[in-house]
Design a protein around this motif. Structure first.
Motif, short mmCIF file in Angstrom:
data_model
loop_
_atom_site.label_atom_id
_atom_site.label_comp_id
_atom_site.label_asym_id
_atom_site.label_seq_id
_atom_site.Cartn_x
_atom_site.Cartn_y
_atom_site.Cartn_z
N PRO A 89 0.80 -1.23 0.00
CA PRO A 89 0.00 0.00 0.00
C PRO A 89 0.84 1.29 0.00
O PRO A 89 0.48 2.25 -0.66
CB PRO A 89 -0.84 -0.11 1.27
CG PRO A 89 -0.94 -1.58 1.51
CD PRO A 89 0.37 -2.16 1.03
N GLY A 90 1.94 1.29 0.72
CA GLY A 90 2.79 2.48 0.75
C GLY A 90 3.40 2.78 -0.60
O GLY A 90 3.42 3.92 -1.06
N ARG A 91 3.90 1.75 -1.25
CA ARG A 91 4.50 1.91 -2.58
C ARG A 91 3.43 2.30 -3.60
O ARG A 91 3.66 3.12 -4.47
CB ARG A 91 5.21 0.61 -2.98
CG ARG A 91 6.00 0.65 -4.23
CD ARG A 91 7.20 1.55 -4.23
NE ARG A 91 8.09 1.38 -3.11
CZ ARG A 91 9.04 2.27 -2.79
NH1 ARG A 91 9.23 3.33 -3.53
NH2 ARG A 91 9.81 2.08 -1.77
N LEU A 92 2.24 1.73 -3.48
CA LEU A 92 1.14 2.06 -4.38
C LEU A 92 0.75 3.53 -4.25
O LEU A 92 0.51 4.21 -5.25
CB LEU A 92 -0.06 1.16 -4.11
CG LEU A 92 -1.27 1.35 -5.03
CD1 LEU A 92 -0.88 1.12 -6.49
CD2 LEU A 92 -2.37 0.39 -4.64
N THR A 93 0.71 4.04 -3.03
CA THR A 93 0.39 5.45 -2.82
C THR A 93 1.42 6.33 -3.51
O THR A 93 1.07 7.31 -4.17
CB THR A 93 0.33 5.77 -1.31
OG1 THR A 93 -0.70 4.96 -0.72
CG2 THR A 93 0.02 7.23 -1.06
N LEU A 94 2.69 5.98 -3.38
CA LEU A 94 3.74 6.74 -4.05
C LEU A 94 3.55 6.70 -5.57
O LEU A 94 3.70 7.72 -6.25
CB LEU A 94 5.12 6.20 -3.66
CG LEU A 94 6.33 6.94 -4.21
CD1 LEU A 94 6.31 8.41 -3.79
CD2 LEU A 94 7.61 6.26 -3.75
N MET A 95 3.20 5.54 -6.10
CA MET A 95 2.94 5.42 -7.54
C MET A 95 1.78 6.31 -7.97
O MET A 95 1.81 6.92 -9.04
CB MET A 95 2.63 3.97 -7.92
CG MET A 95 3.78 3.02 -7.80
SD MET A 95 3.17 1.33 -8.02
CE MET A 95 4.61 0.54 -8.69
N LEU A 96 0.75 6.38 -7.13
CA LEU A 96 -0.40 7.22 -7.44
C LEU A 96 -0.01 8.70 -7.45
O LEU A 96 -0.42 9.44 -8.34
CB LEU A 96 -1.54 6.96 -6.45
CG LEU A 96 -2.23 5.61 -6.61
CD1 LEU A 96 -3.10 5.31 -5.38
CD2 LEU A 96 -3.05 5.56 -7.88
N TYR A 97 0.77 9.13 -6.46
CA TYR A 97 1.24 10.51 -6.45
C TYR A 97 2.03 10.82 -7.72
O TYR A 97 1.82 11.83 -8.38
CB TYR A 97 2.14 10.78 -5.24
CG TYR A 97 1.45 10.80 -3.90
CD1 TYR A 97 0.09 11.08 -3.76
CD2 TYR A 97 2.17 10.56 -2.74
CE1 TYR A 97 -0.52 11.10 -2.52
CE2 TYR A 97 1.57 10.59 -1.49
CZ TYR A 97 0.23 10.86 -1.39
OH TYR A 97 -0.36 10.89 -0.14
N THR A 98 2.95 9.92 -8.06
CA THR A 98 3.78 10.11 -9.24
C THR A 98 2.94 10.14 -10.52
O THR A 98 3.17 10.97 -11.40
CB THR A 98 4.84 8.99 -9.32
OG1 THR A 98 5.59 8.99 -8.10
CG2 THR A 98 5.78 9.19 -10.48
N GLY A 99 1.96 9.26 -10.60
CA GLY A 99 1.09 9.23 -11.76
C GLY A 99 0.27 10.50 -11.89
O GLY A 99 0.12 11.04 -12.99
N ALA A 100 -0.25 11.00 -10.78
CA ALA A 100 -1.04 12.23 -10.81
C ALA A 100 -0.18 13.40 -11.29
O ALA A 100 -0.62 14.21 -12.12
CB ALA A 100 -1.64 12.52 -9.44
N VAL A 101 1.05 13.49 -10.79
CA VAL A 101 1.96 14.55 -11.23
C VAL A 101 2.22 14.43 -12.73
O VAL A 101 2.20 15.43 -13.46
CB VAL A 101 3.29 14.53 -10.44
CG1 VAL A 101 4.32 15.46 -11.07
CG2 VAL A 101 3.05 14.90 -8.98
N ARG A 102 2.43 13.21 -13.19
CA ARG A 102 2.69 12.99 -14.62
C ARG A 102 1.51 13.48 -15.47
O ARG A 102 1.70 14.17 -16.47
CB ARG A 102 2.98 11.52 -14.89
CG ARG A 102 3.41 11.26 -16.34
CD ARG A 102 3.75 9.80 -16.60
NE ARG A 102 2.54 8.98 -16.55
CZ ARG A 102 2.28 8.05 -15.63
NH1 ARG A 102 3.15 7.77 -14.69
NH2 ARG A 102 1.15 7.36 -15.67
N PHE A 103 0.28 13.17 -15.05
CA PHE A 103 -0.89 13.61 -15.81
C PHE A 103 -1.05 15.13 -15.74
O PHE A 103 -1.46 15.76 -16.72
CB PHE A 103 -2.16 12.91 -15.33
CG PHE A 103 -2.22 11.47 -15.74
CD1 PHE A 103 -2.12 11.10 -17.07
CD2 PHE A 103 -2.37 10.46 -14.79
CE1 PHE A 103 -2.17 9.76 -17.46
CE2 PHE A 103 -2.43 9.13 -15.17
CZ PHE A 103 -2.32 8.78 -16.51
N ILE A 104 -0.75 15.73 -14.60
CA ILE A 104 -0.84 17.19 -14.48
C ILE A 104 0.17 17.85 -15.40
O ILE A 104 -0.13 18.84 -16.08
CB ILE A 104 -0.67 17.63 -13.01
CG1 ILE A 104 -1.88 17.17 -12.18
CG2 ILE A 104 -0.49 19.14 -12.92
CD1 ILE A 104 -1.70 17.31 -10.69
#
Length: 130
Positions: A21-36
């Motif tokens: 879950p911790g690594r997944l949260t980091l992936m989600l943050y990174t993905g959101a930044v990429r889309f922004i």
């Protein structure tokens, strides 16, 4: 079966499916930044439909984070409020096509990602240390 034809996609899919879950949260943050960032690039190129799609993808990630945060803990309440703020700002940026607002939200997410990554490293050191 699309993933099987593309080794990189298969790797990414496996990385997400096996992440804690911790690594997944980091992936989600990174993905959101990429889309922004993608939305900002689309705005600069005057690709309004592309900017809209990228904003929606980032908004979807924030909604997921908002829905899954544990509000029973103080940090969860704070994260919930921050996710809500970021979501509202992304909607505003999408409606107004405002790159400055996109940059603001990307900056917040990058700070969260950095903090989260440090927390994961500390957790890893504690586990390794006993």
């Amino acid at each position: 079966m699309q993933a099987a034809s593309n080794p990189y996609q298969q790797y990414l899919q496996n990385a997400v499916l096996t992440a804690d879950p911790g690594r997944l949260t980091l992936m989600l943050y990174t993905g959101a930044v990429r889309f922004i960032r993608q939305a900002s690039d689309c705005l600069a190129a005057r690709d309004i439909p592309g900017a809209h799609r990228a904003c929606l993808r980032a908004q979807d990630i924030i909604v997921y984070l908002l829905e899954t945060v544990n509000r029973e803990m103080e940090v969860g309440k704070n994260l919930s409020a921050l996710y809500d703020y970021m979501y509202r700002r992304l909607v505003e940026a999408n409606v107004k096509k405002d790159a400055a607002v996109l940059d603001e939200v990307a900056g917040l997410l990058e700070e969260l990602a950095d903090t989260w990554e440090q927390a994961l490293k500390l957790k890893g050191q504690q586990v390794a240390g006993g």
